[in-house]
Design an enzyme around this catalytic site. Structure first.
Site, mmCIF file in Angstrom:
data_model
loop_
_atom_site.group_PDB
_atom_site.id
_atom_site.type_symbol
_atom_site.label_atom_id
_atom_site.label_comp_id
_atom_site.label_asym_id
_atom_site.label_seq_id
_atom_site.Cartn_x
_atom_site.Cartn_y
_atom_site.Cartn_z
ATOM 1 C CG HIS A 116 39.668 18.839 -8.711
ATOM 2 N ND1 HIS A 116 40.499 17.934 -9.309
ATOM 3 C CD2 HIS A 116 40.313 19.950 -8.435
ATOM 4 C CE1 HIS A 116 41.487 18.683 -9.466
ATOM 5 N NE2 HIS A 116 41.396 19.866 -9.056
HETATM 6 C C1 LIG Z 1 45.119 23.477 -3.980
HETATM 7 C C2 LIG Z 1 44.182 23.517 -5.245
HETATM 8 C C3 LIG Z 1 44.882 23.157 -6.322
HETATM 9 C C4 LIG Z 1 43.894 23.063 -7.640
HETATM 10 N N1 LIG Z 1 44.458 22.915 -8.718
HETATM 11 C C5 LIG Z 1 43.821 22.797 -10.037
HETATM 12 C C6 LIG Z 1 44.257 22.640 -11.009
HETATM 13 O O1 LIG Z 1 45.542 22.309 -11.319
HETATM 14 N N2 LIG Z 1 43.614 22.779 -12.455
HETATM 15 C C7 LIG Z 1 42.151 22.874 -12.172
HETATM 16 O O2 LIG Z 1 41.350 22.589 -13.041
HETATM 17 N N3 LIG Z 1 41.643 23.126 -10.961
HETATM 18 C C8 LIG Z 1 42.444 23.287 -9.724
HETATM 19 N N4 LIG Z 1 41.757 23.395 -8.536
HETATM 20 C C9 LIG Z 1 40.403 23.784 -8.481
HETATM 21 C C10 LIG Z 1 40.292 25.199 -8.916
HETATM 22 O O3 LIG Z 1 40.752 26.112 -8.046
HETATM 23 C C11 LIG Z 1 38.496 25.611 -8.880
HETATM 24 O O4 LIG Z 1 38.090 24.651 -9.834
HETATM 25 C C12 LIG Z 1 38.367 27.070 -9.173
HETATM 26 O O5 LIG Z 1 39.050 27.920 -8.416
HETATM 27 C C13 LIG Z 1 36.878 27.269 -8.835
HETATM 28 O O6 LIG Z 1 36.289 28.495 -9.151
HETATM 29 P P1 LIG Z 1 35.227 29.381 -8.513
HETATM 30 O O7 LIG Z 1 35.153 30.514 -8.798
HETATM 31 O O8 LIG Z 1 34.138 28.233 -8.754
HETATM 32 O O9 LIG Z 1 35.553 29.010 -6.750
HETATM 33 P P2 LIG Z 1 36.614 29.634 -5.925
HETATM 34 O O10 LIG Z 1 37.948 29.772 -6.673
HETATM 35 O O11 LIG Z 1 36.550 28.890 -4.656
HETATM 36 O O12 LIG Z 1 35.928 30.905 -5.343
HETATM 37 C C14 LIG Z 1 35.214 31.357 -4.917
HETATM 38 C C15 LIG Z 1 34.945 32.511 -3.905
HETATM 39 O O13 LIG Z 1 33.980 32.809 -3.443
HETATM 40 C C16 LIG Z 1 34.199 33.232 -2.224
HETATM 41 N N5 LIG Z 1 33.010 33.016 -1.172
HETATM 42 C C17 LIG Z 1 32.849 31.703 -0.915
HETATM 43 N N6 LIG Z 1 31.665 32.038 0.126
HETATM 44 C C18 LIG Z 1 31.132 33.155 -0.006
HETATM 45 C C19 LIG Z 1 30.089 34.078 0.662
HETATM 46 N N7 LIG Z 1 29.474 33.604 1.507
HETATM 47 N N8 LIG Z 1 30.401 35.402 0.244
HETATM 48 C C20 LIG Z 1 31.011 36.062 -0.310
HETATM 49 N N9 LIG Z 1 32.184 35.283 -0.923
HETATM 50 C C21 LIG Z 1 32.264 33.800 -0.951
HETATM 51 C C22 LIG Z 1 35.458 32.574 -1.682
HETATM 52 O O14 LIG Z 1 36.009 33.251 -0.646
HETATM 53 C C23 LIG Z 1 36.077 32.524 -3.096
HETATM 54 O O15 LIG Z 1 36.756 33.636 -3.130
HETATM 55 C C24 LIG Z 1 42.784 23.579 -7.512
HETATM 56 C C25 LIG Z 1 42.204 23.801 -6.156
HETATM 57 C C26 LIG Z 1 43.019 23.983 -5.149
HETATM 58 C C27 LIG Z 1 42.443 24.261 -3.726
#
Ligand SMILES: Cc1cc2nc3c(=O)[nH]c(=O)nc-3n(C[C@H](O)[C@H](O)[C@H](O)COP(=O)(O)OP(=O)(O)OC[C@H]3O[C@@H](n4cnc5c(N)ncnc54)[C@H](O)[C@@H]3O)c2cc1C
Length: 583
Positions: free
Chosen positions: A512
């Site tokens: 996080h």
């Molecule tokens: C092990 C683990 C357990 C978790 N458990 C919880 C939980 O229980 N509850 C909770 O609220 N949150 C949890 N989280 C956090 C949660 O996963 C994130 O808050 C959430 O996924 C964020 O969403 P996002 O779309 O911002 O980022 P992400 O899910 O990280 O998605 C971002 C995407 O952008 C892509 N990307 C990055 N850079 C580039 C680029 N330059 N060009 C193209 N694509 C790119 C990545 O490949 C990825 O697919 C956990 C995270 C992890 C790792």
């Protein structure tokens, strides 16, 4: 460089944020929406083919490849940062669905006072606040976000028990939460023996345990978009795995089914966005390297970054958009307010077996009695606390093997150790906590002057360390964990003192990480306005925890999604009709 035909909206990143924004825009307008995701496609059948602890939990099969791109870290200005070469304190995801595929599914809302934290702390503590504190108000209130929290909860089918329904305190839920407009879409999971024991002990101590809100379905559920998923089978393969039956809400089993087949939506995988193209205060698209290794320019009328905290910030730094933050002068806004979370865990041991190999990542109970500024001992000098919880999340046999209560054996290897480890296998769990991490002037993100990714672009550099405030928060949560553990009748193990010394990139804390591209009330103190729209480039929106001015307790995804839905809503209702600043 190859130049493609323009699209209306291009989104970098296909995780929760990218696909939620895409789904709202593509289904509520006729605009063309393109998502560029650097990783591979993810399908249920890949997960259903079998889960394996070694591949997924120990060798991080679903995470970003650190040999291709990582982050560097140092504790303070003046030090040389070192690259993080092995997974440690956080686990960034890659591939369609992002970390939302392998997340745990704990689905809390933030406390209402989190959104006006700077004002609240000033009102309460005045000039006694530490001089290096950089906390800020978000420019959005809990009440404004509430309908969007509810939208996200319905989309995922969160199971839980409301503790505050339209201002009425409800028995069994979290009495300290902000008012909810609705009861949860699904009931909570049935508690295991461990969770029941935690609840009973906490109540005896006068606390208010409540079922942890879970994105893993407690029963079959059809969401308002018409997507049906089955209830959890409690196989235990949740955290760091994709769900084999689709019971855990993931972007690929909730949002992607609605988008797939739509003429105005395209998803391109294997596309690594490297720059946001911009001219005279307008974003003109992005450039990326596609699967073939060719650099491609994708023109677009609107650019949305949904590439997670560190990538969102790095893309702006690489694209030279905004003034990088300088901790020495306090000037510049891009990169400031980097935060993580204050994680602690106290092992607990029971004479009876726990069947801990079964469960769900979010099957558990939580206490918010020490969350926010509640019940803090003034002598400890703590401004904000955190949640305390227990989870029956599925203990994988290799990673959790070898936990032994103190006094059992002096050996840390050999036959005596093996005998004790076998005896205590399935008799161990832990009470954990994630406390708030306040923002400080000295913690920030910039570009590393030495290390680059596989394309030769500078890596993001984290300058990050704990202060005594976090060390005191950690001590407080450990004390409560031990108190509850003893009341549960458990033997108490040595707590993981992750926050006792300097910030460590080696031990897992949580994924996080937030800040760097923060939202706020003025361009003087933030990169984005409260709609997550760039202050000086109105057709650039940066959505995700990168926008959080400081880190709350608990898990961030429901707040990330609530903010995303709010951004999408204002874009659809106002921005696409009359482009310009929404602030
Ligand atoms: C092990 C683990 C357990 C978790 N458990 C919880 C939980 O229980 N509850 C909770 O609220 N949150 C949890 N989280 C956090 C949660 O996963 C994130 O808050 C959430 O996924 C964020 O969403 P996002 O779309 O911002 O980022 P992400 O899910 O990280 O998605 C971002 C995407 O952008 C892509 N990307 C990055 N850079 C580039 C680029 N330059 N060009 C193209 N694509 C790119 C990545 O490949 C990825 O697919 C956990 C995270 C992890 C790792």
């Amino acid at each position: 460089m190859q130049r493609l035909k323009p699209v209306d909206v291009v989104i970098a990143g296909g995780g929760w944020v990218g696909l939620a924004m895409a789904k709202e825009i593509a289904t509520r307008t006729s605009l063309s929406v393109l998502v560029l995701e650097r990783g591979p496609a993810r399908r249920l059948k890949d997960y259903a083919a079998g889960m394996d602890e070694v591949d997924y939990a120990l060798r991080f099969k679903m995470m970003q490849n650190l040999a291709e791109e990582t982050t560097t870290h140092r504790h303070s200005i003046g030090q040389t940062a070192a690259p993080i070469r092995q997974y440690g304190s956080f686990n960034p995801g890659t591939g369609v669905g992002g970390a939302g595929e392998h997340w745990g599914g704990l689905a809390y809302r933030y406390l209402p006072d989190q959104f006006r934290l700077a004002t609240m702390l000033r009102e309460k503590h005045g000039t006694r606040l530490p001089a290096d504190l950089l906390v800020q108000d978000w420019g959005v209130t809990y009440d404004e976000l509430e309908p969007y929290y509810w939208q996200a909860e319905q989309m995922m089918g969160i199971g839980g028990k409301a503790g505050n329904l339209r201002g009425q305190i409800v028995e069994g839920g979290n009495p300290f939460e902000g008012p909810r407009s609705h009861e949860f879409p699904n009931p909570p999971h049935k508690p295991t023996w461990l969770v029941s024991r935690f609840n009973q002990a906490a109540r005896e101590l006068g606390y208010h345990p409540f079922p942890t809100p879970a994105a893993t379905l407690s029963q079959t559920y059809r969401n308002p978009d018409g997507v049906t998923r089955s209830g959890c089978a409690y196989c235990g393969y949740c955290l760091r795995y994709g769900c084999m039956i689709g019971a855990k809400a993931q972007p690929t089993n909730t949002l992607l089914p609605v988008l797939t087949g739509r003429k105005n939506f395209t998803l391109r995988t294997g596309c690594n966005v490297r720059r946001i193209a911009h001219r005279e205060g307008t974003a003109t698209g992005v450039t990326y390297i596609g699967e073939s290794g060719v650099e491609i320019e994708q023109p677009a009328h609107v650019v949305i970054l949904g590439s997670w905290t560190l990538n969102n910030c790095r893309l702006l730094l690489l694209s030279k958009i905004g003034e990088p933050y300088d901790p020495a002068t306090g000037k510049g806004t891009l990169g400031r307010n980097l935060t993580h979370q204050v994680g602690t865990a106290t092992p607990i041991f029971f004479e009876r077996p726990l069947n801990a190999f079964m469960g769900a990542g979010a099957l558990g109970a939580t206490l918010a009695d020490f969350d926010g500024d509640r019940n803090l001992d003034p002598s400890m000098g703590i401004l904000r606390g955190g949640q305390i919880r227990v989870t029956s999340g599925g203990e994988a046999p290799i990673g959790s093997f070898g936990r032994i209560p103190p006094g059992e054996t002096e050996a840390s290897w050999g036959s005596a150790w093996k005998k004790a480890a076998l005896k205590w296998w399935d008799h161990a769990s832990s009470i954990t906590s994630e406390a708030e991490h306040l923002a400080y002037r000295q913690n920030y993100i910039d570009l590393d002057p030495t290390y680059t990714d596989k394309f030769g672009d500078p890596l993001a550099r984290l300058t990050l360390d704990w202060t005594d405030h976090e060390r005191r928060q950690a001590e407080m949560t450990i004390q409560v964990q031990a108190k509850v553990g003893k009341a549960m009748g458990a033997r108490i193990g040595n707590p993981a003192r992750r926050v006792a010394g300097r910030y460590s990139t080696v031990e897992y804390q949580s994924s996080h990480v937030s800040g760097g591209v923060v939202a706020g009330t003025s361009p003087e103190n933030s990169v984005l306005n409260p709609w997550m729209q760039h202050w000086s480039i109105p057709n650039l929106w940066v959505v995700g925890a990168s926008g959080f001015p400081q880190n709350s307790s608990g898990n961030p995804t429901m707040t990330i999604l609530a903010m995303a839905y709010r951004s999408a809503d204002v874009m659809i209702k106002r921005y696409f009709k009359r482009p310009g600043s929404m602030a």
